[in-house]
Design a protein around this motif. Structure first.
Motif, mmCIF file in Angstrom:
data_model
loop_
_atom_site.group_PDB
_atom_site.id
_atom_site.type_symbol
_atom_site.label_atom_id
_atom_site.label_comp_id
_atom_site.label_asym_id
_atom_site.label_seq_id
_atom_site.Cartn_x
_atom_site.Cartn_y
_atom_site.Cartn_z
ATOM 1 N N SER A 26 0.834 -1.195 0.000
ATOM 2 C CA SER A 26 0.000 0.000 0.000
ATOM 3 C C SER A 26 0.863 1.236 0.000
ATOM 4 C CB SER A 26 -0.920 -0.012 1.238
ATOM 5 O OG SER A 26 -1.593 1.216 1.333
ATOM 6 N N SER A 27 0.372 2.284 -0.634
ATOM 7 C CA SER A 27 1.111 3.538 -0.691
ATOM 8 C C SER A 27 1.168 4.214 0.667
ATOM 9 C CB SER A 27 0.455 4.474 -1.710
ATOM 10 O OG SER A 27 -0.878 4.755 -1.329
ATOM 11 N N SER A 28 0.325 3.858 1.639
ATOM 12 C CA SER A 28 0.307 4.482 2.972
ATOM 13 C C SER A 28 1.175 3.755 3.964
ATOM 14 C CB SER A 28 -1.136 4.547 3.498
ATOM 15 O OG SER A 28 -1.656 3.237 3.635
ATOM 16 N N ALA A 29 1.848 2.664 3.550
ATOM 17 C CA ALA A 29 2.680 1.908 4.493
ATOM 18 C C ALA A 29 3.869 2.737 4.907
ATOM 19 C CB ALA A 29 3.154 0.610 3.831
ATOM 20 N N ALA A 30 4.377 2.522 6.174
ATOM 21 C CA ALA A 30 5.511 3.281 6.716
ATOM 22 C C ALA A 30 6.764 2.882 5.997
ATOM 23 C CB ALA A 30 5.656 3.010 8.211
ATOM 24 N N PRO A 31 7.679 3.796 5.717
ATOM 25 C CA PRO A 31 8.955 3.472 5.098
ATOM 26 C C PRO A 31 9.731 2.519 5.986
ATOM 27 C CG PRO A 31 8.561 5.853 5.061
ATOM 28 C CD PRO A 31 7.515 5.251 5.914
ATOM 29 N N GLU A 32 10.568 1.688 5.324
ATOM 30 C CA GLU A 32 11.332 0.706 6.079
ATOM 31 C C GLU A 32 12.325 1.370 7.032
ATOM 32 O OE1 GLU A 32 13.142 -1.986 3.448
ATOM 33 O OE2 GLU A 32 11.265 -2.775 2.649
ATOM 34 N N SER A 33 12.714 2.671 6.855
ATOM 35 C CA SER A 33 13.702 3.353 7.705
ATOM 36 C C SER A 33 13.129 3.767 9.048
ATOM 37 C CB SER A 33 14.235 4.598 6.978
ATOM 38 O OG SER A 33 13.170 5.489 6.699
ATOM 39 N N VAL A 34 11.815 3.749 9.238
ATOM 40 C CA VAL A 34 11.198 4.119 10.513
ATOM 41 C C VAL A 34 11.264 2.926 11.459
ATOM 42 C CG1 VAL A 34 9.105 4.887 11.657
ATOM 43 C CG2 VAL A 34 9.675 5.781 9.397
ATOM 44 N N ALA A 35 12.010 3.078 12.601
ATOM 45 C CA ALA A 35 12.216 1.958 13.532
ATOM 46 C C ALA A 35 11.041 1.854 14.486
ATOM 47 C CB ALA A 35 13.509 2.161 14.321
ATOM 48 N N ARG A 36 10.559 0.647 14.621
ATOM 49 C CA ARG A 36 9.503 0.417 15.609
ATOM 50 C C ARG A 36 10.140 0.221 16.985
ATOM 51 N NH1 ARG A 36 4.593 -0.880 13.392
ATOM 52 N NH2 ARG A 36 4.581 -1.251 11.146
ATOM 53 N N PRO A 37 9.598 0.834 18.081
ATOM 54 C CA PRO A 37 10.184 0.674 19.410
ATOM 55 C C PRO A 37 10.105 -0.769 19.874
ATOM 56 C CG PRO A 37 8.027 1.743 19.540
ATOM 57 C CD PRO A 37 8.377 1.659 18.104
ATOM 58 N N GLU A 38 11.190 -1.212 20.517
ATOM 59 C CA GLU A 38 11.206 -2.560 21.068
ATOM 60 C C GLU A 38 10.218 -2.667 22.227
ATOM 61 O OE1 GLU A 38 15.082 -3.706 22.156
ATOM 62 O OE2 GLU A 38 16.019 -2.961 20.327
ATOM 63 N N ARG A 39 9.856 -3.890 22.535
ATOM 64 C CA ARG A 39 8.924 -4.138 23.631
ATOM 65 C C ARG A 39 9.560 -3.685 24.957
ATOM 66 N NH1 ARG A 39 4.491 -7.301 24.428
ATOM 67 N NH2 ARG A 39 4.136 -8.085 26.526
ATOM 68 N N GLY A 40 8.886 -2.838 25.780
ATOM 69 C CA GLY A 40 9.382 -2.371 27.073
ATOM 70 C C GLY A 40 10.262 -1.147 26.981
ATOM 71 N N ILE A 41 10.484 -0.587 25.770
ATOM 72 C CA ILE A 41 11.315 0.600 25.582
ATOM 73 C C ILE A 41 10.423 1.764 25.150
ATOM 74 C CG2 ILE A 41 13.227 1.645 24.330
ATOM 75 C CD1 ILE A 41 14.151 -0.523 26.143
ATOM 76 N N LEU A 42 10.555 2.881 25.855
ATOM 77 C CA LEU A 42 9.837 4.093 25.478
ATOM 78 C C LEU A 42 10.772 4.934 24.628
ATOM 79 C CD1 LEU A 42 8.217 4.999 28.931
ATOM 80 C CD2 LEU A 42 7.221 3.671 27.059
ATOM 81 N N ALA A 43 10.400 5.157 23.352
ATOM 82 C CA ALA A 43 11.248 5.919 22.439
ATOM 83 C C ALA A 43 11.114 7.406 22.741
ATOM 84 C CB ALA A 43 10.864 5.625 20.990
ATOM 85 N N VAL A 44 12.140 7.987 23.352
ATOM 86 C CA VAL A 44 12.150 9.404 23.706
ATOM 87 C C VAL A 44 13.522 9.946 23.357
ATOM 88 C CG1 VAL A 44 11.919 11.096 25.556
ATOM 89 C CG2 VAL A 44 10.509 9.033 25.586
ATOM 90 N N ASP A 45 13.561 10.949 22.453
ATOM 91 C CA ASP A 45 14.856 11.516 22.092
ATOM 92 C C ASP A 45 15.280 12.557 23.134
ATOM 93 O OD1 ASP A 45 13.354 13.783 21.575
ATOM 94 O OD2 ASP A 45 13.308 13.446 19.414
ATOM 95 N N ALA A 46 16.493 13.075 22.976
ATOM 96 C CA ALA A 46 17.064 13.990 23.972
ATOM 97 C C ALA A 46 16.257 15.278 24.084
ATOM 98 C CB ALA A 46 18.519 14.295 23.615
ATOM 99 N N ARG A 47 15.777 15.819 22.925
ATOM 100 C CA ARG A 47 15.021 17.073 22.979
ATOM 101 C C ARG A 47 13.711 16.891 23.738
ATOM 102 N NH1 ARG A 47 11.069 19.370 20.018
ATOM 103 N NH2 ARG A 47 11.001 17.570 18.616
ATOM 104 N N ARG A 48 13.017 15.800 23.470
ATOM 105 C CA ARG A 48 11.748 15.568 24.162
ATOM 106 C C ARG A 48 11.979 15.262 25.634
ATOM 107 N NH1 ARG A 48 7.141 11.019 22.724
ATOM 108 N NH2 ARG A 48 5.496 11.903 24.054
#
Length: 365
Positions: A26-48
């Motif tokens: 599908s044209s709406s699928a996420a690009p392969e470069s977008v990493a999905r967060p691992e189980r039990g990990i909260l994805a938060v960058d330094a700025r946030r």
């Protein structure tokens, strides 16, 4: 009619060719470069993380862990309380301190008028006069004895009388000095034998003292002990030399643990030494935390690092790309720090501020 059917067939074939030429998916699928967060990990960058007010602190290897908190009573050690006795009967002329005052060693406490001191002063004056005469007589007879005019026994007797007179003067002077007495005014001064705090002042100006009372009681200012009841389950685990903490931040050392269990309370006595500090007052009821050796691998973290998620104790540990949600087992807390028995290793960076924002993020996933 034939033309219309041919046109329709051509349109269908063209549509099939166009669909087959498109990339799969599908044209709406996420690009392969977008990493999905691992189980039990909260994805938060330094700025946030900075926006969320997140602050980190290292987990520290724990040497001690709290065993129990027990009620206790503060009191002075047996050898740190001194009674100031009125040596001679008399009348209180003036008081210089009141209960609760801090005093230094040798500080005057009260002035007492006493007939006995006046009598000793008069006796001292007479003893000095007799001593002077005896000294002069002994010197004269000793000279006559050396010249052979009188027998040596007379000179020896005169020297003995002079020595006795000197001893009488010395004794009466010592008594007056011991009580800080003034023979001329017939008064003496009570002074503090140690530095400390006045914990009892049963004395007022104009009141009599009879020489058998202790108008003042002084507790040493830098030494206290706490006495508590150790539960039966802890007998054998708690030993002299272990540390205690008097909330909020005073520490001490256990000096004695009773070996007999009270049948009514099912506990044994415990005694610990503590130093002076804010709020340390003899007779005050308090609580003490008994600490013992920490289990292997236990760490100490600030209380603010531990939060509850779904009824379980959790901490947030900094990892690459975010924060891991770790379940932990608490081993008790004291003085603003919690002992963790599992879930965290020494040296790992723990979230100590901003945990509420991370908790909301974790529960939303």
């Amino acid at each position: 009619m034939l033309f219309s059917g041919a046109a329709t067939l051509a349109l269908i074939l063209t549509g099939l060719w166009w669909l087959s030429s498109q990339p799969s998916g599908s044209s709406s699928a996420a690009p392969e470069s977008v990493a999905r967060p691992e189980r039990g990990i909260l994805a938060v960058d330094a700025r946030r993380a900075a926006q969320m007010g997140i602050r980190l602190a290292p987990a520290v290897a724990a040497d001690e862990a709290p065993l129990a908190t027990i009620p206790a009573m503060i009191q002075p050690p047996a050898n740190a309380r001194v009674a100031v006795a009125a040596t001679f009967p008399g009348t209180v002329v003036r008081t210089l301190v009141v209960e609760g005052d801090s005093v230094r060693r040798g500080q005057p406490l009260a002035v007492i008028a006493s007939r006995d001191v006046l009598t000793i002063g008069a006796d001292l004056n007479r003893a000095r006069a007799r001593s002077g005469v005896a000294q002069t007589n002994a010197a004269r007879l000793s000279q006559l004895s050396r010249e052979g005019i009188i027998a040596g026994a007379r000179a020896d007797e005169a020297n003995a009388i002079a020595a006795e007179a000197r001893a009488d003067v010395s004794e009466k002077s010592r008594i007056l000095a011991m009580v800080n007495g003034h023979g001329g005014s017939g008064s003496y001064t009570l002074t503090a034998p140690i530095a400390g705090r006045i914990t009892s002042a049963a004395i007022q100006a104009g009141n009599p003292v009879d020489g058998t009372t202790a108008p003042y009681v002084i507790d040493a200012a830098d030494r206290y002990e706490v006495v508590g009841q150790l539960p039966e389950r802890l007998i054998g685990q708690v030993r002299p030399g272990m540390s205690v903490r008097l909330l909020p931040d005073l520490t001490g050392r256990i000096v004695a643990v009773g070996s007999t269990i009270d049948p009514a309370t099912r506990s044994a006595s415990l005694k610990a030494e503590i130093s002076a500090g804010p709020g340390v007052v003899a007779g005050r009821a308090t609580s003490i935390v008994i600490a013992g050796p920490a289990p292997a691998g236990a760490v100490s973290v600030p209380d603010a690092a531990v939060t509850m998620i779904d009824g379980k104790s959790m901490v947030f540990v900094a990892e690459r790309g975010g924060f891991a949600v770790r379940p932990v087992i608490s081993g008790g807390n004291s003085n603003g720090r919690t002992i963790l028995l599992s879930g965290v290793r020494p040296g790992e960076q723990i979230v100590v501020s901003g945990t509420s924002a991370l908790k909301a993020l974790a529960t939303a996933q």
